[in-house]
Enzyme design. Structure first.
Site, short mmCIF file in Angstrom:
data_model
loop_
_atom_site.label_atom_id
_atom_site.label_comp_id
_atom_site.label_asym_id
_atom_site.label_seq_id
_atom_site.Cartn_x
_atom_site.Cartn_y
_atom_site.Cartn_z
N GLU A 150 -2.01 -9.66 -4.78
CA GLU A 150 -2.61 -9.85 -3.46
C GLU A 150 -2.74 -11.34 -3.13
O GLU A 150 -3.59 -12.03 -3.67
CB GLU A 150 -3.99 -9.17 -3.38
N GLU A 167 -5.60 -0.48 1.39
CA GLU A 167 -4.19 -0.67 1.75
C GLU A 167 -3.27 -0.04 0.72
O GLU A 167 -2.26 0.58 1.08
CB GLU A 167 -3.89 -2.16 1.89
N GLU A 190 -12.38 -8.29 0.10
CA GLU A 190 -10.91 -8.35 -0.04
C GLU A 190 -10.42 -7.34 -1.07
O GLU A 190 -9.39 -6.69 -0.87
CB GLU A 190 -10.47 -9.76 -0.44
#
Length: 129
Positions: free
Chosen positions: A35, A83, A76
């Site tokens: 990420e 996601e 996050e």
């Protein structure tokens, strides 16, 4: 690992803590490896932590400054998890998939805004207030 009935064995106490810690560290490593946004936020947070210790004039201020950075990382991580699950389900466009990703992104934006506001107000108070 599962038992004969296909169920996960119950772990308690120290064994549970050790396994949970290992999974958590595995998740942090995966987020850092895969990420980009997480890596960028970590890179920003690393110099901000000692700066927070220097800047904060009380334990509360230090905790607010560091906590706002940690909140960004937590948000996050959760956004990345959403996601990944959405992408695992399928790559075709679906309204609910897009909405889930947008909501996760909005959560990150709010956390970043809160962190920015926290830092700006405490900097203002320290140097101009």
């Amino acid at each position: 690992m599962t038992d004969k009935q296909g169920m996960k064995p119950e772990r308690t106490g120290l064994a549970h803590l050790l396994h949970s810690t290992r999974y958590s560290l595995k998740g942090l490593a995966a987020a850092f490896r895969h990420e980009t946004a997480f890596r960028q936020e970590v890179a920003l947070g690393v110099p901000l932590v000692p700066l927070a210790v220097w800047l904060g004039q009380s334990v509360t201020e230090i905790l607010l400054l560091i906590g706002s950075c940690v909140l960004v990382l937590i948000t996050e991580l959760l956004n990345s998890a959403v996601e990944n699950v959405v992408d695992r389900i399928g790559t075709e466009h679906h309204e609910l998939s897009g909405r889930a990703k947008d909501i996760g992104s909005a959560a990150v934006m709010l956390a970043l805004g809160f962190a920015g506001l926290t830092w700006a107000l405490l900097l203002w108070q320290r140097f101009w207030g």
